[in-house]
Design a protein around this motif. Structure first.
Motif, PDB file in Angstrom:
ATOM      1  N   ALA A 109      -6.035   1.837   1.876  1.00  0.00           N
ATOM      2  CA  ALA A 109      -4.955   1.917   0.892  1.00  0.00           C
ATOM      3  C   ALA A 109      -3.585   2.132   1.530  1.00  0.00           C
ATOM      4  CB  ALA A 109      -5.239   3.050  -0.099  1.00  0.00           C
ATOM      5  N   LEU A 110      -3.559   2.421   2.820  1.00  0.00           N
ATOM      6  CA  LEU A 110      -2.294   2.653   3.518  1.00  0.00           C
ATOM      7  C   LEU A 110      -1.496   1.353   3.614  1.00  0.00           C
ATOM      8  CD1 LEU A 110      -0.672   4.832   5.173  1.00  0.00           C
ATOM      9  CD2 LEU A 110      -1.809   3.881   7.210  1.00  0.00           C
ATOM     10  N   THR A 117       1.965   5.936   7.357  1.00  0.00           N
ATOM     11  CA  THR A 117       1.495   7.077   8.145  1.00  0.00           C
ATOM     12  C   THR A 117       0.348   7.767   7.430  1.00  0.00           C
ATOM     13  OG1 THR A 117       3.710   7.455   9.066  1.00  0.00           O
ATOM     14  CG2 THR A 117       2.151   9.274   9.192  1.00  0.00           C
ATOM     15  N   PHE A 118      -0.726   7.999   8.176  1.00  0.00           N
ATOM     16  CA  PHE A 118      -1.918   8.696   7.661  1.00  0.00           C
ATOM     17  C   PHE A 118      -1.971  10.059   8.348  1.00  0.00           C
ATOM     18  CE2 PHE A 118      -6.206  10.041   7.154  1.00  0.00           C
ATOM     19  CZ  PHE A 118      -6.784   9.337   6.109  1.00  0.00           C
ATOM     20  N   VAL A 119      -2.039  11.140   7.566  1.00  0.00           N
ATOM     21  CA  VAL A 119      -2.090  12.496   8.116  1.00  0.00           C
ATOM     22  C   VAL A 119      -3.426  13.132   7.760  1.00  0.00           C
ATOM     23  CG1 VAL A 119      -1.032  14.777   8.162  1.00  0.00           C
ATOM     24  CG2 VAL A 119       0.407  12.733   7.980  1.00  0.00           C
ATOM     25  N   GLN A 120      -4.129  13.594   8.774  1.00  0.00           N
ATOM     26  CA  GLN A 120      -5.436  14.220   8.594  1.00  0.00           C
ATOM     27  C   GLN A 120      -5.292  15.730   8.574  1.00  0.00           C
ATOM     28  OE1 GLN A 120      -8.387  12.227   8.346  1.00  0.00           O
ATOM     29  NE2 GLN A 120      -9.099  14.160   7.481  1.00  0.00           N
ATOM     30  N   VAL A 121      -5.552  16.341   7.407  1.00  0.00           N
ATOM     31  CA  VAL A 121      -5.480  17.798   7.273  1.00  0.00           C
ATOM     32  C   VAL A 121      -6.876  18.397   7.275  1.00  0.00           C
ATOM     33  CG1 VAL A 121      -4.599  19.716   5.905  1.00  0.00           C
ATOM     34  CG2 VAL A 121      -3.355  17.557   5.958  1.00  0.00           C
ATOM     35  N   GLY A 122      -7.784  17.826   6.455  1.00  0.00           N
ATOM     36  CA  GLY A 122      -9.160  18.329   6.412  1.00  0.00           C
ATOM     37  C   GLY A 122      -9.950  17.819   7.605  1.00  0.00           C
ATOM     38  N   GLY A 137       0.845  -1.183   0.000  1.00  0.00           N
ATOM     39  CA  GLY A 137       0.000   0.000   0.000  1.00  0.00           C
ATOM     40  C   GLY A 137       0.884   1.238   0.000  1.00  0.00           C
ATOM     41  N   PHE A 138       0.294   2.393   0.194  1.00  0.00           N
ATOM     42  CA  PHE A 138       1.036   3.647   0.155  1.00  0.00           C
ATOM     43  C   PHE A 138       1.859   3.841   1.424  1.00  0.00           C
ATOM     44  CE2 PHE A 138      -2.320   4.253  -2.910  1.00  0.00           C
ATOM     45  CZ  PHE A 138      -1.710   4.987  -3.925  1.00  0.00           C
TER      46      PHE A 138
END
Length: 366
Positions: free
Chosen positions: A266-267, A272-277, A246-247
């Motif tokens: 998809a990770l 690492t998953f980063v939440q901006v919105g 995955g990514f």
């Protein structure tokens, strides 16, 4: 037509009943000996500005008194406090619009963006930059290289949001990254990831015209989301080398539950998953998926130490192009029309010039 000949400043004000007007404001002086007064030349419209106009609040920040909007700005230093040595009148600067207390644990620990007493422009109750002059500490003003325009200086603010979130994702050369959302921040995340050396940068959206722009701007691949997380995940993984799980990193610039669900699926393992919105306060979250991958989930809030300087450097070096994001320009007197246009998602980024700063005048100065 707006006419104002007094010695006071003119500001573009949003009332509590969410109506716009032009109103006089007292011209600021340096608040301390280390502050400067800047003549505002260019200001970008942010989604948060639109949200306050349309809804009167963002989370706990509510419009309870008239406010001047705007926080993506650049201008010219006109007056300096007596202890300012880093700037002088005439310097062209980008404005970092949030001033922390500098004394709390977060500030002293290098995370001033998390300061509970942050005074952030255009966040109630603090006024923003859509006015003639704005006062700010000298160390929150960044000199613009001669190669950079005022417009580019204004867009260092959203670029710094992308710099901060992309650094939180830990992007290294050769990494693969998924960016959910092809709005200005998502596009800038793609550009910064490419500048950091990512080999695969996939950008998603539901609007084809934005995906077309992303493909020409900074993404290596694009995908139009169907709203079906598993289906979208399968399509996204087709863009990756076959040996990957995955990514390496996912940045969500939408806040949409189905996008976040898809991004977690998809990770890659250990990613690492980063939440901006921010999106809705409560969403369905695939926590078992995140745990089984031993993934890291991070929130990202504005920008911190060094992000503005790096943003300026990325633009100056040509590694990130913010100019191509600007699709609409308005004179100060047309500010309401600018907001109406931006709220209809016309183009990518809208710039409003400062009061008595005409587009023709600005072009002649650059």
């Amino acid at each position: 037509m707006v006419e104002w000949e007094g010695k006071e400043d003119l500001a573009f004000v949003l009332s509590v009943d969410r109506k716009f007007s032009f109103e006089p404001r007292t011209r600021p002086k340096p608040a301390t000996s280390r502050d400067v007064v800047v003549r505002v030349i260019a200001t970008g419209i942010c989604g948060s500005d639109i949200h306050y106009w349309r809804h009167g609040a963002i989370g706990d920040f509510k419009l309870t008194q008239p406010i001047v909007l705007g926080h993506e700005s650049a201008g010219v230093v006109e007056e300096c406090g007596e202890d300012v040595t880093s700037l002088k009148p005439g310097d062209r600067v980008a404005l970092e619009p949030g001033v922390p207390c500098r004394r709390c644990r977060q500030c002293r620990g290098g995370k001033y963006n998390l300061c509970a007493d942050m005074r952030f422009a255009a966040t109630p109750p603090y006024n923003g930059t859509l006015t003639t002059h704005y006062s700010l500490p000298d160390d929150f003003c960044y000199k613009l290289p001669k190669e950079m325009s005022f417009e580019e200086g204004a867009l260092v603010e959203p670029l710094s949001v992308a710099v901060h979130s992309t650094q939180l994702a830990g992007i290294r050369p050769g990494n693969t990254i998924l960016v959910l959302g092809a709005g200005p921040v998502g596009l800038l995340c793609c550009a910064v990831a490419r500048a950091f050396g990512a080999s695969v940068v996939v950008c998603t959206d539901i609007v084809q015209s934005r995906l077309d722009f992303a493909q020409s701007y900074a993404a290596t691949h694009v995908h139009r989301m169907s709203g079906q997380p598993q289906e979208d995940k399968d399509a996204l993984l087709q863009t990756l080398p076959v040996e990957t799980t995955g990514f390496d990193a996912v940045i969500d610039a939408t806040g949409v539950g189905s996008c976040i669900m898809c991004g977690i699926h998809a990770l890659g393992r250990g990613g690492t998953f980063v939440q901006v919105g921010p999106g809705r306060p409560i969403i369905d979250f695939p926590v078992a998926q995140l745990c089984s991958k031993e993934g890291v989930y991070k929130g990202s809030f504005r920008y911190g130490a060094g992000d503005y300087e790096l943003g300026v450097e990325l633009v100056q070096s040509g590694k990130v192009n913010v100019r191509d994001l600007i699709t609409h320009r308005f004179d100060f007197e047309e500010a309401q029309a600018a907001f109406e246009s931006s709220s209809q998602q016309n183009g990518m980024k809208t710039i409003i010039y400062g009061y008595q700063v005409k587009q023709s005048w600005l072009a002649a100065k650059l």
